[in-house]
Design an enzyme around this catalytic site. Structure first.
Site, short mmCIF file in Angstrom:
data_model
loop_
_atom_site.label_atom_id
_atom_site.label_comp_id
_atom_site.label_asym_id
_atom_site.label_seq_id
_atom_site.Cartn_x
_atom_site.Cartn_y
_atom_site.Cartn_z
N THR A 1 3.94 3.59 0.84
CA THR A 1 3.51 3.84 -0.53
C THR A 1 2.29 4.75 -0.59
OG1 THR A 1 2.53 2.73 -2.48
CG2 THR A 1 2.19 1.68 -0.36
N ASP A 2 2.12 5.42 -1.71
CA ASP A 2 0.94 6.26 -1.90
C ASP A 2 -0.35 5.43 -1.98
OD1 ASP A 2 1.43 5.08 -4.37
OD2 ASP A 2 1.39 6.95 -5.52
N GLU A 3 -0.20 4.13 -2.23
CA GLU A 3 -1.38 3.28 -2.40
C GLU A 3 -2.18 3.10 -1.11
OE1 GLU A 3 -1.12 -0.18 -4.91
OE2 GLU A 3 0.78 0.50 -5.75
N LYS B 1 0.52 -2.71 3.57
CA LYS B 1 1.40 -1.56 3.83
C LYS B 1 0.74 -0.57 4.79
CE LYS B 1 4.89 -0.81 2.25
NZ LYS B 1 6.26 -1.14 2.74
N TYR C 1 -2.10 -5.85 -1.17
CA TYR C 1 -0.80 -5.20 -1.02
C TYR C 1 -0.89 -3.89 -0.25
CZ TYR C 1 2.91 -1.92 -2.22
OH TYR C 1 3.87 -0.96 -2.15
#
Length: 315
Positions: free
Chosen positions: A121-123, A149, A145
């Site tokens: 994810t970009d997060e 990741k 979260y």
């Protein structure tokens, strides 16, 4: 060819299985899913049973993963706890699924010498005030979260270096489209607006995300599988950076609903202001670009939610 899709009852996983059946009907698909938050068996009611089978189980089960991966040519790891709000209230389940689960898969990949596409994810890059994160940008996660990741990414990288496994990481921006759980922004807005109920928007609604239609994301993941290089990572962006106010108002306008439904609520802890990915690498090296514009994608999404109320994930 035999592929294993983890988390295939979830939003992106179910769309990827649908995409694969429609575009590569000769591929045999095994779907493992633990039926946790965000999973919905109705997501795949339309799937043709030929060349498809479902296995109920958790990706942390080493014996089960050994068995499934031994019989597969490649693994697409979509399985993940992904809702930031829940990661703040219950981080442990995110550690188990996103870190321990990835480790378990990696052990099987190492043992049986298979290929892995790790969906990230970009997060993992955290909030960006300016510019867009390239593949070499420093990981700077903010929530349990995104930290889980990012940890999974580091594990994958270490297995590529230490054990020389065949693995590739993909990172995407915010997905939207059919079959998404109603806890997420776009389906929440659509379903609440349909009932003429208040729509909660965090803070001032000025937080910015880049949005990609899920079908474009699925196409990019398969392109990476076919043409991507071992050990590389690829950013997948939709090139639609919009703040939450714009998204919500756009949906309400398309549905013919009043803006008075918007209700600004207390912001969540550690709410990242902006995510942004630079997807030049996948565009130049793998000749991939998104097809769907925001208007087209939202029209299809709204139509699906209004026409498939019995199939939606209730939250």
């Amino acid at each position: 060819m035999n592929i294993l899709v983890t988390g295939g009852l979830g939003f992106i996983g179910s769309n990827f299985i649908t995409y694969t059946q429609e575009n590569h009907p000769n591929i045999k698909i095994t779907n493992i899913d633990a039926k946790l938050e965000g999973s919905n068996q109705a997501n795949l009611r339309h799937i043709k049973k030929e060349n498809y089978r479902f296995v109920y189980g958790k990706i942390m089960n080493q014996k089960l993963m050994d068995k499934l991966i031994a019989g597969s040519d490649a693994v697409f790891n979509f399985a993940a706890e992904s809702h930031v709000d829940r990661s703040i209230t219950n981080p442990k389940s995110f550690i188990n699924s996103n870190i321990i689960g990835t480790y378990t898969i990696l052990e099987s990949i190492r043992r049986f010498k298979k290929k892995l596409i790790q969906i990230s994810t970009d997060e993992v890059f955290g909030s960006l005030k300016n510019g867009s994160a390239t593949e070499e940008h420093v990981l700077n996660p903010s929530s349990p979260y995104s930290s889980s990741k990012a940890s999974a990414e580091l594990l994958v990288r270490s297995y590529v270096t230490t054990y020389e496994i065949d693995a590739i990481i993909t990172r995407c921006t915010n997905n939207y489209g059919p079959r998404q759980a109603e806890e997420k922004l776009i389906p929440k807005v659509i379903t609440l607006a349909d009932k003429n109920k208040e729509i909660p928007v965090y803070g001032t609604g000025k937080n910015i995300r880049d949005w990609i239609f899920v079908k474009d994301h699925c196409d990019a993941v398969f392109r990476v599988f076919e043409k991507g290089k071992r050990g590389e990572s690829y950013n997948i962006a939709g090139n639609n950076e919009l703040d939450n106010n714009t998204i919500v108002k756009k949906i309400l306008k398309m549905m013919g609903k009043p803006l008075s439904l918007i209700n600004y609520v207390k912001d969540r802890p550690g709410h990242d202001f902006r995510y942004s990915l630079d997807s030049t690498k996948i565009q130049k090296q793998l000749s991939w670009r998104p097809v769907y514009g925001m208007e087209e994608g939202l029209e299809e999404t709204i139509s699906w939610y209004l026409g498939n109320k019995s199939l939606r994930v209730k939250k």
